[in-house]
Design a protein around this motif. Structure first.
Motif, mmCIF file in Angstrom:
data_model
loop_
_atom_site.group_PDB
_atom_site.id
_atom_site.type_symbol
_atom_site.label_atom_id
_atom_site.label_comp_id
_atom_site.label_asym_id
_atom_site.label_seq_id
_atom_site.Cartn_x
_atom_site.Cartn_y
_atom_site.Cartn_z
ATOM 1 N N LEU A 58 0.743 -1.101 -0.022
ATOM 2 C CA LEU A 58 0.217 0.133 0.012
ATOM 3 C C LEU A 58 0.822 1.258 -0.096
ATOM 4 O O LEU A 58 0.478 2.442 -0.260
ATOM 5 C CB LEU A 58 -0.879 0.073 1.100
ATOM 6 C CG LEU A 58 -2.251 -0.768 1.322
ATOM 7 C CD1 LEU A 58 -3.113 -0.858 2.333
ATOM 8 C CD2 LEU A 58 -3.091 -0.258 0.038
ATOM 9 N N ALA A 59 1.994 0.930 0.270
ATOM 10 C CA ALA A 59 2.843 2.284 0.506
ATOM 11 C C ALA A 59 3.237 2.568 -1.118
ATOM 12 O O ALA A 59 3.599 3.960 -1.222
ATOM 13 C CB ALA A 59 4.363 1.933 0.991
ATOM 14 N N GLY A 230 10.955 8.203 10.715
ATOM 15 C CA GLY A 230 9.979 7.585 11.259
ATOM 16 C C GLY A 230 9.925 5.980 10.933
ATOM 17 O O GLY A 230 9.574 5.273 12.018
ATOM 18 N N ILE A 231 10.352 5.392 10.082
ATOM 19 C CA ILE A 231 10.742 4.006 9.852
ATOM 20 C C ILE A 231 11.645 3.447 10.687
ATOM 21 O O ILE A 231 11.521 2.711 11.406
ATOM 22 C CB ILE A 231 10.914 3.807 8.241
ATOM 23 C CG1 ILE A 231 9.688 4.266 7.361
ATOM 24 C CG2 ILE A 231 11.315 2.403 8.114
ATOM 25 C CD1 ILE A 231 10.055 4.034 5.947
ATOM 26 N N ILE A 232 12.741 4.324 10.762
ATOM 27 C CA ILE A 232 13.952 3.823 11.699
ATOM 28 C C ILE A 232 13.578 3.669 13.115
ATOM 29 O O ILE A 232 13.933 2.611 13.716
ATOM 30 C CB ILE A 232 15.155 4.705 11.264
ATOM 31 C CG1 ILE A 232 15.618 4.477 10.046
ATOM 32 C CG2 ILE A 232 16.538 4.333 12.367
ATOM 33 C CD1 ILE A 232 16.757 5.570 9.651
ATOM 34 N N THR A 239 4.473 1.897 4.901
ATOM 35 C CA THR A 239 3.036 2.246 4.345
ATOM 36 C C THR A 239 2.494 3.519 5.108
ATOM 37 O O THR A 239 2.012 4.589 4.490
ATOM 38 C CB THR A 239 2.024 1.138 4.462
ATOM 39 O OG1 THR A 239 2.542 0.074 3.841
ATOM 40 C CG2 THR A 239 0.642 1.544 4.266
ATOM 41 N N GLU A 240 2.567 3.630 6.426
ATOM 42 C CA GLU A 240 2.021 4.696 7.322
ATOM 43 C C GLU A 240 3.114 6.017 6.981
ATOM 44 O O GLU A 240 2.570 7.168 6.809
ATOM 45 C CB GLU A 240 2.140 4.298 8.726
ATOM 46 C CG GLU A 240 1.142 3.453 9.245
ATOM 47 C CD GLU A 240 1.480 2.878 10.497
ATOM 48 O OE1 GLU A 240 0.679 2.123 11.221
ATOM 49 O OE2 GLU A 240 2.690 3.065 11.040
ATOM 50 N N ALA A 241 4.344 5.837 6.425
ATOM 51 C CA ALA A 241 5.234 6.990 6.387
ATOM 52 C C ALA A 241 4.829 7.372 4.976
ATOM 53 O O ALA A 241 4.939 8.538 4.707
ATOM 54 C CB ALA A 241 6.681 6.526 6.224
ATOM 55 N N LEU A 247 0.059 13.671 3.476
ATOM 56 C CA LEU A 247 -0.513 14.529 3.947
ATOM 57 C C LEU A 247 0.457 15.822 4.196
ATOM 58 O O LEU A 247 0.122 17.130 4.044
ATOM 59 C CB LEU A 247 -0.758 14.077 5.584
ATOM 60 C CG LEU A 247 -1.756 13.063 5.659
ATOM 61 C CD1 LEU A 247 -1.961 12.655 7.132
ATOM 62 C CD2 LEU A 247 -3.099 13.719 5.207
ATOM 63 N N TYR A 248 1.742 15.680 4.166
ATOM 64 C CA TYR A 248 2.606 16.680 4.348
ATOM 65 C C TYR A 248 2.650 17.493 2.962
ATOM 66 O O TYR A 248 2.800 18.644 2.871
ATOM 67 C CB TYR A 248 4.200 16.193 4.636
ATOM 68 C CG TYR A 248 5.082 17.215 4.832
ATOM 69 C CD1 TYR A 248 5.003 18.366 5.894
ATOM 70 C CD2 TYR A 248 6.196 17.248 3.885
ATOM 71 C CE1 TYR A 248 6.006 19.149 5.944
ATOM 72 C CE2 TYR A 248 6.973 18.532 3.964
ATOM 73 C CZ TYR A 248 7.346 19.211 4.807
ATOM 74 O OH TYR A 248 8.008 20.086 5.227
#
Length: 427
Positions: A58-59, A230-232, A239-241, A247-248
Motif C-alpha cells: 500500500l506504500a 519515522g521508519i527507523i 506504508t504509514e510513512a 498529508l505533508y
C-alpha cells in the motif's frame, strides 16, 4: 520441467510480439499451468490476488500520490530553483542543476519515471533556451533519473524488501550512500562534458541566493527525513510513512506554497491511479509467474547449481550484475524484482553475501535498464519531452551509462559505500 520451458519461451515470445510485460507474464503463467493441470487454472488468479494483498505494498500508491501532489503543488519548481542556487555556478550550470534536482526529487517520489517527467518538463526546455543541445538536455535528464530508485524512499526497494523478506528501513538507509555516489559521479561527468562543449554556468554562486531559495526548497526536503526517521525509529511503518508524505505534501501545496487547488485533485488522483495500476498489474502478474517458477522447482534448482559452481562472493555478484543488466534491457525494474528475487535471494544468503549490500547493488543495476534499449522507460520519457526519437539520445547518453556502470562496480568493490550508514545507525 516442460512447463518451465513453456513459461520462459511463451514470455519471450509475448515480449517480442510487443505485448505489455504484465500481460505477457500472466499469459505465460496460464500457458505453463495448462501444461501441468488445467484444473489448477484458478490457482493462477488466486496467486495474482494474494501477490498484491499486502499492507506493505500500500506504500506504493501513496508515494506515487505524494509525488504527483508535490509536482502539481509547486514543490518540483522550488526544488529545481534550490538546486540551481547550489550548483548553478558550475560549468554547464543547468546540467548540474538537473542532476541535483533529481537527487532532491528522488527523495520525494521514489520513482525514476516520475523524476524524469517532473524535472524534465521544467529543465529540458530551459536548457535548450540557454543553448544546450536538445539531445544532451534529454540525455542528462534521463541519466539522472535512476537516482530516484536509489535514494529513499524507493518503490523498487519496497518491492525488494517485500519479496526477499528484508527490512525496508535498512534498504532505505543503504540507499543513501549509493544515491550520493551516483549523484556526485553524474555531477562530475556533466561538468566535464559541459567544459568540453563550452556550456556556461547558469547563475553565480551567492549565499544569499542559496538561503533565499533554500527557505522554500528545504521544506520539501523534510519529506524524506520524515519518512526515514519515522521508519527507523519504529514510529511508523513504510506504508504509514507514505501516508504521512501525502498529508505533508498536501499541507505544502495548499497552505504553504498555495499553488495546489481543490480542482487539481481530480487529475492528480486519476494520474496516480493510472501509475499505480501499471505497477500493481506487473506485481500481480509477476506473482503468478514466480508461483509457476516455484512449483517447477526452478529457484531451488538454480540455487543448488550456483552453489555447486563454488564461485567466490565477488564472482557471484558479478554474474548477478550481468544478469540484471540483461533483464533491465527488457523488463521494468519492478517486474524484474518480483520475478527474480525469489530465485536470487536464497542464493545470496546461502553464499554468505550481505543481502542488504547485494540488494542495493542490483537495484542500482536495474536502474541502468531505465536508460537502455529496447525498454528504457526514462529515456523514452525524456525523448518525448524533447520531441526526439529514442535513438537520437544514445550518443549523448552513453557517457552517463558508463558512469552509472562504474558506480555499480564501485558499490560492489567497496561495500562500505552502502553499508556504512545502516551500520552506523543500527550500531
Amino acid at each position: 520441467m516442460t512447463s518451465a520451458v513453456v513459461l520462459f519461451v511463451a514470455f519471450i515470445i509475448f515480449l517480442l510480439m510487443g505485448i505489455p510485460v504484465a500481460f505477457g507474464l500472466a499469459g505465460a503463467s496460464i500457458l505453463s499451468l495448462l501444461m501441468i493441470d488445467p484444473g489448477m487454472l484458478t490457482q493462477v488468479f488466486s496467486k495474482m490476488f494474494s501477490g498484491a494483498n499486502s499492507w506493505l505494498l500500500l506504500a506504493i500508491p501513496f508515494f506515487i500520490l505524494a509525488g504527483n501532489i508535490m509536482e502539481k503543488g509547486g514543490v518540483t519548481r522550488r526544488l529545481v530553483d534550490f538546486a540551481d542556487a547550489l550548483v548553478g555556478f558550475l560549468p554547464g550550470g543547468l546540467s548540474a542543476t538537473n542532476v541535483t534536482a533529481s537527487m532532491f526529487f528522488g527523495g520525494v517520489s521514489g520513482s525514476a519515471v516520475a523524476d524524469t517527467s517532473a524535472t524534465g518538463t521544467i529543465l529540458i526546455p530551459a536548457m535548450v533556451r540557454q543553448g544546450y543541445s536538445s539531445r544532451y538536455s534529454a540525455a542528462v535528464t534521463a541519466a539522472s533519473s535512476p537516482i530516484g530508485i536509489i535514494i529513499p524512499p524507493s518503490i523498487p526497494m519496497i518491492l525488494w524488501g517485500f519479496t526477499a523478506g528484508l527490512s525496508v528501513a535498512d534498504l532505505f538507509l543503504a540507499g543513501i550512500g549509493a544515491g550520493i555516489l551516483v549523484g556526485v559521479a553524474l555531477l562530475a561527468a556533466s561538468t566535464v562534458i559541459s567544459i568540453k562543449r563550452g556550456y556556461k554556468s547558469s547563475i553565480p554562486f551567492a549565499f544569499k541566493n542559496v538561503f533565499g531559495k533554500g527557505k522554500e526548497g528545504i521544506l520539501a526536503l523534510v519529506t524524506p527525513a520524515i519518512i526515514i526517521v519515522g521508519i527507523i525509529t519504529g514510529v511508523v511503518t513504510p506504508t504509514e510513512a507514505a501516508v504521512v508524505a501525502v498529508l505533508y505534501s498536501m499541507l505544502l501545496g495548499f497552505f504553504v506554497y498555495k499553488e495546489l487547488k481543490v480542482k487539481h485533485l481530480k487529475d492528480i488522483i486519476i494520474n496516480s491511479g493510472k501509475m499505480t495500476a501499471t505497477v500493481m498489474m506487473i506485481i500481480i502478474s509477476a506473482g503468478a509467474f514466480s508461483y509457476l517458477l516455484t512449483i517447477n522447482d526452478v529457484p531451488s534448482s538454480l540455487a543448488s547449481f550456483v552453489i555447486e559452481m563454488n564461485l567466490s562472493p565477488f564472482l557471484l555478484m558479478l554474474m548477478f550484475i550481468l544478469l540484471f543488466l540483461f533483464l533491465g534491457m527488457f523488463l521494468d525494474a519492478n517486474a524484474a524484482i518480483i520475478m527474480t528475487v525469489p530465485v536470487v535471494a536464497p542464493v545470496i544468503v546461502a553464499s554468505g553475501i550481505d543481502p542488504i549490500h547485494a540488494s542495493v547493488v542490483l537495484i542500482a543495476t536495474l536502474g541502468l535498464g531505465l536508460l537502455t534499449p529496447p525498454v528504457g522507460l526514462c529515456t523514452y520519457v525524456a525523448a518525448g519531452i524533447a520531441d526526439l526519437r529514442f535513438d537520437e539520445l544514445m550518443r549523448d547518453l552513453v557517457p552517463f551509462v558508463l558512469v552509472l556502470l562504474t558506480c555499480v562496480i564501485l558499490m560492489l568493490v567497496f561495500p562500505q559505500i552502502i553499508t556504512f550508514i545502516p551500520s552506523l545507525l543500527n550500531g
